[in-house]
Design a protein around this motif. Sequence first.
Motif, short mmCIF file in Angstrom:
data_model
loop_
_atom_site.label_atom_id
_atom_site.label_comp_id
_atom_site.label_asym_id
_atom_site.label_seq_id
_atom_site.Cartn_x
_atom_site.Cartn_y
_atom_site.Cartn_z
N PRO A 66 0.93 -1.12 -0.09
CA PRO A 66 0.15 0.08 0.11
C PRO A 66 0.94 1.20 0.08
O PRO A 66 0.47 2.28 -0.48
N GLU A 67 1.92 1.36 0.67
CA GLU A 67 2.67 2.28 0.74
C GLU A 67 3.45 2.85 -0.50
O GLU A 67 4.07 3.72 -0.90
N ASP A 68 3.45 1.86 -1.75
CA ASP A 68 3.74 2.08 -3.15
C ASP A 68 2.79 2.90 -3.76
O ASP A 68 3.38 3.21 -4.93
N THR A 69 1.73 3.33 -3.06
CA THR A 69 0.69 4.11 -3.85
C THR A 69 1.18 5.37 -4.31
O THR A 69 1.89 6.07 -3.34
N GLY A 70 0.94 5.86 -5.48
CA GLY A 70 1.12 7.23 -5.80
C GLY A 70 1.26 7.60 -7.45
O GLY A 70 0.89 6.59 -8.05
N VAL A 71 1.65 8.69 -7.75
CA VAL A 71 1.78 9.14 -9.02
C VAL A 71 3.17 8.91 -9.42
O VAL A 71 4.07 9.37 -8.67
N TYR A 72 3.44 8.05 -10.39
CA TYR A 72 4.97 7.65 -10.72
C TYR A 72 5.03 8.53 -12.19
O TYR A 72 4.34 8.47 -13.13
N TYR A 73 6.40 9.20 -11.99
CA TYR A 73 6.56 10.12 -12.95
C TYR A 73 8.19 9.50 -13.55
O TYR A 73 9.16 8.86 -12.77
N CYS A 74 8.45 9.44 -14.86
CA CYS A 74 9.91 9.30 -15.31
C CYS A 74 10.47 10.70 -15.81
O CYS A 74 9.60 11.68 -16.12
N GLY A 75 11.66 10.69 -15.43
CA GLY A 75 12.32 12.12 -15.89
C GLY A 75 13.89 11.68 -16.36
O GLY A 75 14.44 10.78 -16.30
N ARG A 76 14.24 12.81 -17.37
CA ARG A 76 15.44 12.70 -18.02
C ARG A 76 16.51 13.27 -17.19
O ARG A 76 16.54 14.37 -16.58
N ASN A 77 17.57 12.41 -16.95
CA ASN A 77 18.70 12.99 -15.93
C ASN A 77 19.82 13.59 -16.63
O ASN A 77 20.14 13.10 -17.69
N THR A 78 20.22 14.71 -16.34
CA THR A 78 21.21 15.65 -17.16
C THR A 78 22.42 15.48 -16.35
O THR A 78 23.29 16.03 -17.08
N ASN A 79 22.54 15.09 -15.31
CA ASN A 79 23.98 15.03 -14.59
C ASN A 79 24.46 13.51 -14.23
O ASN A 79 23.87 13.22 -13.00
N PRO A 80 25.12 12.82 -14.73
CA PRO A 80 25.49 11.57 -14.34
C PRO A 80 26.38 11.56 -13.11
O PRO A 80 26.73 10.59 -12.61
N PHE A 81 27.16 12.83 -12.78
CA PHE A 81 27.89 13.03 -11.83
C PHE A 81 27.08 13.43 -10.36
O PHE A 81 27.74 13.63 -9.49
N GLY A 82 25.69 13.81 -10.47
CA GLY A 82 24.99 14.27 -9.54
C GLY A 82 24.53 13.30 -8.55
O GLY A 82 24.69 12.13 -8.81
#
Length: 125
Positions: free
Chosen positions: A88-104
């Motif tokens: 149940p704690e996995d409930t939520g809106v899931y978003y994907c995003g484009r990462n711009t900093n592989p060192f961050g």
Amino acid sequence: QAHLVESGGGLVQPGDSLTLSCVVSGFTLDHYGIGWFRQAPGKEREAVSLLTYNEGGKYYADSVKGRFTISRDNAKNTVYLKMNSLKPEDTGVYYCGRNTNPFGNWMMWYEYDYWGQGTQVTVSS
């Protein structure tokens, strides 16, 4: 312009499995990492998983480690998040995003420049 679209969410029972998809356009998955975040009502958006641009790293939040698996299909321009043993704690809106900093720090929202519209995941009995 980069574009990301999530799909695959739905209503499931605890213990069920679900696979989310993130279809990208305007760039190639060989050049940018893709992260999954989720947000429950009244809570901050939290990092779930990241697949690096060269597939050299797969990262997971402690809360999903061992249950979720991130992968991609370059021919389909798609990143997947396979979710097993959902709670149940996995409930939520899931978003994907484009990462711009592989060192961050991949868990920080400001390391991403484009986001999808989100897909709802509800885990309830």
